[in-house]
Design an enzyme around this catalytic site. Structure first.
Site, PDB file in Angstrom:
ATOM      1  N   GLY A  42      23.321 -23.692  10.778  1.00 57.97           N
ATOM      2  CA  GLY A  42      22.128 -23.511  11.618  1.00 57.97           C
ATOM      3  C   GLY A  42      21.397 -24.815  11.913  1.00 57.97           C
ATOM      4  O   GLY A  42      21.607 -25.842  11.251  1.00 57.97           O
ATOM      5  N   ARG A  45      29.197 -18.357   6.872  1.00 58.55           N
ATOM      6  CA  ARG A  45      29.837 -17.038   6.813  1.00 58.55           C
ATOM      7  C   ARG A  45      31.343 -17.176   6.697  1.00 58.55           C
ATOM      8  O   ARG A  45      32.009 -16.362   6.072  1.00 58.55           O
ATOM      9  CB  ARG A  45      29.536 -16.249   8.085  1.00 58.55           C
ATOM     10  CG  ARG A  45      28.113 -15.845   8.176  1.00 58.55           C
ATOM     11  CD  ARG A  45      27.981 -14.806   9.222  1.00 58.55           C
ATOM     12  NE  ARG A  45      27.106 -15.242  10.292  1.00 58.55           N
ATOM     13  CZ  ARG A  45      26.519 -14.406  11.113  1.00 58.55           C
ATOM     14  NH1 ARG A  45      26.738 -13.120  11.013  1.00 58.55           N
ATOM     15  NH2 ARG A  45      25.736 -14.855  12.061  1.00 58.55           N
ATOM     16  N   LYS A  89      11.580 -10.730   9.816  1.00 64.16           N
ATOM     17  CA  LYS A  89      11.054 -11.863   9.049  1.00 64.16           C
ATOM     18  C   LYS A  89       9.927 -11.410   8.120  1.00 64.16           C
ATOM     19  O   LYS A  89       9.808 -11.885   6.995  1.00 64.16           O
ATOM     20  CB  LYS A  89      10.566 -12.972   9.990  1.00 64.16           C
ATOM     21  CG  LYS A  89      11.659 -13.606  10.837  1.00 64.16           C
ATOM     22  CD  LYS A  89      12.795 -14.200  10.014  1.00 64.16           C
ATOM     23  CE  LYS A  89      12.456 -15.486   9.299  1.00 64.16           C
ATOM     24  NZ  LYS A  89      13.625 -16.037   8.559  1.00 64.16           N
ATOM     25  N   VAL A 109      10.586 -23.936  16.835  1.00 64.08           N
ATOM     26  CA  VAL A 109      11.076 -25.224  16.338  1.00 64.08           C
ATOM     27  C   VAL A 109      11.865 -25.951  17.429  1.00 64.08           C
ATOM     28  O   VAL A 109      12.835 -25.416  17.980  1.00 64.08           O
ATOM     29  CB  VAL A 109      11.955 -25.024  15.079  1.00 64.08           C
ATOM     30  CG1 VAL A 109      12.424 -26.365  14.541  1.00 64.08           C
ATOM     31  CG2 VAL A 109      11.175 -24.277  13.998  1.00 64.08           C
TER      32      VAL A 109
HETATM   33  P1  NAP Z   1      20.147 -20.802  13.923  1.00 62.87           P
HETATM   34  O1  NAP Z   1      20.589 -22.170  14.300  1.00 62.87           O
HETATM   35  O2  NAP Z   1      20.538 -19.656  14.778  1.00 62.87           O
HETATM   36  O3  NAP Z   1      20.544 -20.531  12.422  1.00 62.87           O
HETATM   37  C1  NAP Z   1      20.628 -19.254  11.869  1.00 62.87           C
HETATM   38  C2  NAP Z   1      21.526 -19.356  10.663  1.00 62.87           C
HETATM   39  O4  NAP Z   1      21.566 -18.096   9.989  1.00 62.87           O
HETATM   40  C3  NAP Z   1      22.972 -19.709  11.029  1.00 62.87           C
HETATM   41  O5  NAP Z   1      23.473 -20.605  10.060  1.00 62.87           O
HETATM   42  C4  NAP Z   1      23.660 -18.362  10.950  1.00 62.87           C
HETATM   43  O6  NAP Z   1      25.045 -18.452  10.665  1.00 62.87           O
HETATM   44  C5  NAP Z   1      22.924 -17.772   9.774  1.00 62.87           C
HETATM   45  N1  NAP Z   1      23.130 -16.328   9.687  1.00 62.87           N
HETATM   46  C6  NAP Z   1      22.775 -15.394  10.591  1.00 62.87           C
HETATM   47  N2  NAP Z   1      23.191 -14.173  10.175  1.00 62.87           N
HETATM   48  C7  NAP Z   1      23.837 -14.369   8.998  1.00 62.87           C
HETATM   49  C8  NAP Z   1      24.516 -13.530   8.086  1.00 62.87           C
HETATM   50  N3  NAP Z   1      24.622 -12.193   8.282  1.00 62.87           N
HETATM   51  N4  NAP Z   1      25.057 -14.074   6.973  1.00 62.87           N
HETATM   52  C9  NAP Z   1      24.980 -15.412   6.749  1.00 62.87           C
HETATM   53  N5  NAP Z   1      24.370 -16.272   7.593  1.00 62.87           N
HETATM   54  C10 NAP Z   1      23.806 -15.751   8.695  1.00 62.87           C
HETATM   55  O7  NAP Z   1      18.552 -20.750  13.875  1.00 62.87           O
HETATM   56  P2  NAP Z   1      17.491 -21.682  13.142  1.00 62.87           P
HETATM   57  O8  NAP Z   1      16.428 -21.949  14.123  1.00 62.87           O
HETATM   58  O9  NAP Z   1      18.127 -22.808  12.432  1.00 62.87           O
HETATM   59  O10 NAP Z   1      16.904 -20.629  12.113  1.00 62.87           O
HETATM   60  C11 NAP Z   1      17.012 -20.802  10.722  1.00 62.87           C
HETATM   61  C12 NAP Z   1      15.908 -20.036  10.038  1.00 62.87           C
HETATM   62  O11 NAP Z   1      14.647 -20.476  10.525  1.00 62.87           O
HETATM   63  C13 NAP Z   1      15.943 -18.525  10.267  1.00 62.87           C
HETATM   64  O12 NAP Z   1      15.552 -17.931   9.047  1.00 62.87           O
HETATM   65  C14 NAP Z   1      14.872 -18.311  11.325  1.00 62.87           C
HETATM   66  O13 NAP Z   1      14.328 -17.019  11.247  1.00 62.87           O
HETATM   67  C15 NAP Z   1      13.869 -19.356  10.882  1.00 62.87           C
HETATM   68  N6  NAP Z   1      12.925 -19.773  11.922  1.00 62.87           N
HETATM   69  C16 NAP Z   1      13.360 -20.393  13.059  1.00 62.87           C
HETATM   70  C17 NAP Z   1      12.430 -20.784  14.003  1.00 62.87           C
HETATM   71  C18 NAP Z   1      12.832 -21.470  15.281  1.00 62.87           C
HETATM   72  O14 NAP Z   1      12.011 -21.558  16.195  1.00 62.87           O
HETATM   73  N7  NAP Z   1      14.045 -22.003  15.386  1.00 62.87           N
HETATM   74  C19 NAP Z   1      11.055 -20.532  13.813  1.00 62.87           C
HETATM   75  C20 NAP Z   1      10.663 -19.901  12.635  1.00 62.87           C
HETATM   76  C21 NAP Z   1      11.599 -19.534  11.694  1.00 62.87           C
HETATM   77  P3  NAP Z   1      26.160 -18.500  11.858  1.00 62.87           P
HETATM   78  O15 NAP Z   1      26.194 -19.919  12.320  1.00 62.87           O
HETATM   79  O16 NAP Z   1      27.388 -18.039  11.173  1.00 62.87           O
HETATM   80  O17 NAP Z   1      25.672 -17.546  12.923  1.00 62.87           O
END
Ligand code: NAP
Length: 340
Positions: free
Chosen positions: A11, A33, A161, A189
């Site tokens: 991610g 995964r 969340k 982000v």
């Molecule tokens: P991202 O790039 O889409 O990353 C999401 C990650 O979660 C990926 O590594 C994905 O793996 C993994 N994931 C999803 N479903 C899964 C499952 N069933 N089992 C194992 N891994 C799984 O998004 P990100 O922005 O980095 O988000 C990371 C965290 O930050 C999340 O918790 C999100 O809610 C939180 N967040 C993000 C933002 C934002 O604006 N970006 C704001 C607030 C909070 P794959 O690569 O295999 O899909």
């Protein structure tokens, strides 16, 4: 140096956390995964300037299954639980997001507790703070919780969340057995994208810079840079003051999409030529959402003014995020460099 487990290394936020942990001298274990993604993660880290070799190890684990979590947590001193589903659309069944977010967090906490990890920092979200509330001028802070009975602007993602973070705090209180927890609750982000598989939040800038958004919906966003979000995870991981605390991560206050467009135009010249300046009326966005399901996600937000503060992270942990305008430009430039 302590060893750190980072969940979901593929991610956007996790990759930046890994970069900063490696730069600080930590050994890092990360989960994906499917182990076939190891090469993608290493390529993203290389784009960020790191070639960790054996200082980074990979473990297969899915939030929906018990398999792999105990092995991943074994030998870790700290864990950053970043993985959680963050799709760009709205799923038909909200449990597609709620179940992996909640049960996955509990799996990670259980594995961390059993492996003797000292503290878990969980990436929660502003989604667990500022939704389901009536309009208000008072800035949201860490004392606020999304109201799951509130209706209105709740989505399956905001529910996932909120429910996951609540479940995590309940677990620590009931059966944490000394395991410590802190949460980081970012708003949208932005920041340098390291590879072609970018996070949903990047769409805010991508749609403006590539001209695919014909005009600006009347939407406001809280913004924060991914490098500052990673930095806050590292501070929350070791600072004694972070134990048992939530940290809202935002640079400044909420801004309108029009402000983001203006910042890109002012700072990027010709490269921002396709960035629209026209404000779209709300009715037109509602009609467009019939054809573009990803727009449905933002419909409840149209025209809403929100405020939030990241003052607590600055006061307790010395966190000092960069201006959001810089993050917006760095996002756009990284997308252009990737030809994405
Ligand atoms: P991202 O790039 O889409 O990353 C999401 C990650 O979660 C990926 O590594 C994905 O793996 C993994 N994931 C999803 N479903 C899964 C499952 N069933 N089992 C194992 N891994 C799984 O998004 P990100 O922005 O980095 O988000 C990371 C965290 O930050 C999340 O918790 C999100 O809610 C939180 N967040 C993000 C933002 C934002 O604006 N970006 C704001 C607030 C909070 P794959 O690569 O295999 O899909």
């Amino acid at each position: 140096m302590p060893t750190v487990l980072v969940t979901g290394g593929s991610g956007f936020i996790a990759a930046h956390c890994i970069l900063q942990l490696l730069a600080a001298g930590h050994e890092v274990r990360t989960t994906v995964r499917n182990l076939a993604r190891e090469a993608d993660v290493r390529a993203m880290l290389k784009a960020g300037g790191a070639e960790p070799g054996p200082r980074l190890s990979f473990f297969a684990a899915d939030l929906t299954s018990d398999k792999g979590w105990a092995e991943a947590a074994q030998g870790a001193d700290y864990a950053l639980h970043v993985a959680s589903p963050f799709p760009s659309g709205v799923p038909k069944d909200e449990n597609e997001l709620i179940v992996p977010a909640r049960d996955g967090a509990l799996r990670v906490l259980r594995a961390a507790r059993d492996a003797g990890v000292k503290r878990v920092v969980m990436t929660s979200s502003f989604a667990a703070i500022g939704y389901g509330h009536p309009a208000r001028k008072k800035p949201f802070d860490e004392t606020d919780w999304t109201n799951l009975e509130g209706g209105g602007d709740l989505t399956p993602y905001t529910k996932s969340k909120t429910i996951a973070e609540r479940a995590a705090w309940d677990f620590i209180a009931r059966e944490g057995n000394g395991l410590e927890l802190a949460t980081v609750n970012p708003v949208g982000v932005l920041g340098p994208v390291l590879g072609p598989d970018f996070s949903t939040s990047i769409q805010i800038v991508k749609g403006l810079i590539d001209g695919s958004v014909p005009g600006m919906p009347k939407l406001s966003f809280g913004l924060v840079d991914v490098r500052d979000v990673a930095d806050l995870h590292l501070r929350a991981m070791t600072d004694p003051a972070a134990k048992g605390e939530r940290f809202l991560a935002i640079s400044g206050d909420y801004v309108w999409m029009r402000d983001i467009a203006r910042a890109l135009k002012a700072r990027m010249g010709k490269a921002a030529a396709k960035v629209p300046t026209r404000q779209l009326p709300n009715w037109l966005v509602f009609i467009a959402a019939m054809r573009m399901p990803e727009l449905k996600l933002v419909l409840p937000e149209l025209g809403k003014e929100k405020h939030a503060t990241g003052e607590k992270a600055t006061r307790l942990l010395g966190w000092n995020p960069r201006p959001w305008e810089q993050s917006a430009v760095d996002t756009a430039e990284s997308l252009i460099a990737l030809d994405a």
